[in-house]
Design a protein around this motif. Structure first.
Motif, PDB file in Angstrom:
ATOM      1  N   ALA A 172      67.612   8.192 -34.097  1.00 49.86           N
ATOM      2  CA  ALA A 172      66.280   8.779 -34.066  1.00 49.86           C
ATOM      3  C   ALA A 172      65.657   8.676 -32.676  1.00 49.86           C
ATOM      4  CB  ALA A 172      65.383   8.086 -35.089  1.00 49.86           C
ATOM      5  N   PRO A 173      64.784   9.625 -32.337  1.00 51.80           N
ATOM      6  CA  PRO A 173      64.155   9.624 -31.010  1.00 51.80           C
ATOM      7  C   PRO A 173      63.431   8.337 -30.669  1.00 51.80           C
ATOM      8  CG  PRO A 173      63.766  11.722 -32.108  1.00 51.80           C
ATOM      9  CD  PRO A 173      64.417  10.825 -33.118  1.00 51.80           C
ATOM     10  N   GLU A 174      62.752   7.730 -31.644  1.00 53.99           N
ATOM     11  CA  GLU A 174      61.973   6.523 -31.337  1.00 53.99           C
ATOM     12  C   GLU A 174      62.860   5.377 -30.855  1.00 53.99           C
ATOM     13  OE1 GLU A 174      62.375   6.680 -35.927  1.00 53.99           O
ATOM     14  OE2 GLU A 174      62.003   8.087 -34.273  1.00 53.99           O
ATOM     15  N   TYR A 188      65.765   9.661 -40.646  1.00 48.50           N
ATOM     16  CA  TYR A 188      66.303  10.568 -39.619  1.00 48.50           C
ATOM     17  C   TYR A 188      67.829  10.506 -39.617  1.00 48.50           C
ATOM     18  CZ  TYR A 188      66.804  12.797 -35.002  1.00 48.50           C
ATOM     19  OH  TYR A 188      67.145  13.636 -33.962  1.00 48.50           O
ATOM     20  N   HIS A 216      68.365  14.964 -29.182  1.00 46.09           N
ATOM     21  CA  HIS A 216      67.553  14.227 -30.157  1.00 46.09           C
ATOM     22  C   HIS A 216      66.080  14.195 -29.754  1.00 46.09           C
ATOM     23  CE1 HIS A 216      70.538  12.753 -32.978  1.00 46.09           C
ATOM     24  NE2 HIS A 216      71.295  12.293 -32.000  1.00 46.09           N
ATOM     25  N   LEU A 217      65.825  14.126 -28.468  1.00 50.77           N
ATOM     26  CA  LEU A 217      64.450  14.004 -27.999  1.00 50.77           C
ATOM     27  C   LEU A 217      63.711  15.332 -27.956  1.00 50.77           C
ATOM     28  CD1 LEU A 217      64.863  11.463 -25.047  1.00 50.77           C
ATOM     29  CD2 LEU A 217      64.004  10.996 -27.348  1.00 50.77           C
ATOM     30  N   ARG A 218      64.429  16.451 -27.753  1.00 51.02           N
ATOM     31  CA  ARG A 218      63.743  17.696 -27.425  1.00 51.02           C
ATOM     32  C   ARG A 218      64.097  18.900 -28.303  1.00 51.02           C
ATOM     33  NH1 ARG A 218      61.586  16.640 -22.372  1.00 51.02           N
ATOM     34  NH2 ARG A 218      62.587  14.930 -21.234  1.00 51.02           N
ATOM     35  N   GLN A 219      65.231  18.884 -28.976  1.00 54.51           N
ATOM     36  CA  GLN A 219      65.688  20.088 -29.664  1.00 54.51           C
ATOM     37  C   GLN A 219      65.486  20.000 -31.177  1.00 54.51           C
ATOM     38  OE1 GLN A 219      69.728  21.160 -28.614  1.00 54.51           O
ATOM     39  NE2 GLN A 219      69.452  20.532 -26.484  1.00 54.51           N
ATOM     40  N   GLU A 240      64.506  19.929 -40.867  1.00 59.53           N
ATOM     41  CA  GLU A 240      63.613  19.830 -39.705  1.00 59.53           C
ATOM     42  C   GLU A 240      62.521  18.795 -39.919  1.00 59.53           C
ATOM     43  OE1 GLU A 240      62.142  23.723 -38.849  1.00 59.53           O
ATOM     44  OE2 GLU A 240      64.132  24.523 -38.377  1.00 59.53           O
ATOM     45  N   LYS A 245      60.478  14.795 -34.631  1.00 58.51           N
ATOM     46  CA  LYS A 245      60.534  13.885 -33.483  1.00 58.51           C
ATOM     47  C   LYS A 245      59.607  12.689 -33.670  1.00 58.51           C
ATOM     48  CE  LYS A 245      63.352  16.815 -31.638  1.00 58.51           C
ATOM     49  NZ  LYS A 245      64.804  16.572 -31.807  1.00 58.51           N
ATOM     50  N   TYR A 246      58.491  12.877 -34.389  1.00 57.99           N
ATOM     51  CA  TYR A 246      57.547  11.796 -34.634  1.00 57.99           C
ATOM     52  C   TYR A 246      57.756  11.249 -36.044  1.00 57.99           C
ATOM     53  CZ  TYR A 246      55.344  13.658 -30.460  1.00 57.99           C
ATOM     54  OH  TYR A 246      55.103  14.094 -29.183  1.00 57.99           O
ATOM     55  N   ARG A 250      57.775  12.792 -40.894  1.00 52.67           N
ATOM     56  CA  ARG A 250      58.911  12.884 -41.809  1.00 52.67           C
ATOM     57  C   ARG A 250      58.456  12.639 -43.250  1.00 52.67           C
ATOM     58  NH1 ARG A 250      62.147   8.985 -37.693  1.00 52.67           N
ATOM     59  NH2 ARG A 250      61.950  10.409 -35.894  1.00 52.67           N
TER      60      ARG A 250
END
Length: 270
Positions: A172-174, A188, A216-219, A240, A245-246, A250
């Motif tokens: 996950a991005p975090e 995620y 993972h961070l942007r797409q 999605e 991303k946040y 979710r």
């Protein structure tokens, strides 16, 4: 002297069943009960360090504190080995039907929600850590490898400084940003796992780690059109959201995510 000659708390090795970068897993049995198979995980000689032994201990402690039919049962452990439930089958990617893959995801979602309610985040959800017996779905899917799990009640997030242990295709991005994991982090990873079980590949693939991190961070996850039938757009929307991303965006739980995913696949567009 080989492993078969070593002392593992009375467990005797029968055969090798799996091999990874840090350990080998054997089918074994206790000398007092040769009819009951166990999985015996033994660290490689090069990984019998204090850090890896501590990781093995965390795996035993976290999984051992959880009692759920879809979480691997722990039996006993030593300084560089642990004995646990043996699953006579393989990884979830081998499941041959869509119905069985969704059933396995449903069971693992329930296991994750149970762990989260107990204050534990798995932190390494992926197809390789979901095992299914040969007679699945008569026997349950089982979530394994709690070696990187995190207790959310801890005051300090164990970031392993600047090099957290991650499986990049499912991260996950975090976590990539150095933030603490939460239940949404496992969601995620479960969404990435679901995409792989549905399509044969995780949502993001890349030639190198930097590109995978950037994805993972942007797409947005790539569309599943043509891979899961005419309801693909509904499935895309569910994935999605689970891969937002946040974390706060979710689903409220892993079970809610899998329920919505199953509904999107089952219900044709009106």
């Amino acid at each position: 002297m080989g492993e078969a000659d070593s002392d593992f708390g009375g467990y005797l090795i029968n055969r090798e069943v799996g091999r990874g970068g840090s350990a080998i897993v054997y089918q074994a049995h206790h000398h007092n009960d040769p009819t009951v198979p166990v999985a015996l995980k033994i660290l490689n000689q090069t990984h019998r360090t204090p850090a890896w032994q501590a990781r093995l201990g965390r795996e035993f402690d976290f999984a051992g504190a959880l009692h759920h039919p879809n979480i691997v049962r722990m039996y006993r452990h030593g300084p560089f080995w642990l004995a646990m439930q043996f699953i006579d089958g393989g990884r979830s990617a081998r499941l041959g039907t869509l119905a069985n893959r969704l059933a396995a995801l449903t069971q693992i979602a329930d296991a994750l929600d149970y762990a989260h309610q107990a204050g534990i985040v798995h932190c390494d959800v992926k197809p390789a850590n979901i095992l299914v017996a040969d007679d699945f779905p008569h026997s349950p899917a089982v979530l394994t490898d709690f070696g990187t799990a995190h207790a959310v009640v801890e005051d300090v997030w164990r970031r392993r400084q600047h090099n957290p242990e991650v499986s990049l295709p499912y991260t996950a991005p975090e976590i990539l940003l150095g933030k603490a994991p939460s239940a949404a982090t496992d969601e995620y990873a479960l969404a990435c796992t679901a995409v792989e079980l549905l399509t044969g590949a995780p949502p993001f693939t890349a030639d190198n780690a930097a590109e995978l991190v950037d994805a993972h961070l942007r797409q947005l996850p790539p569309p599943l059109t043509g891979m899961v039938g005419s309801t693909a757009r509904a499935v895309d929307l569910v994935v999605e959201r689970a891969m937002a991303k946040y974390p706060a965006r979710r689903y409220e739980s892993c079970t809610e995510f899998v329920d919505e995913l199953s509904r999107a696949i089952a219900d044709p567009p009106g």
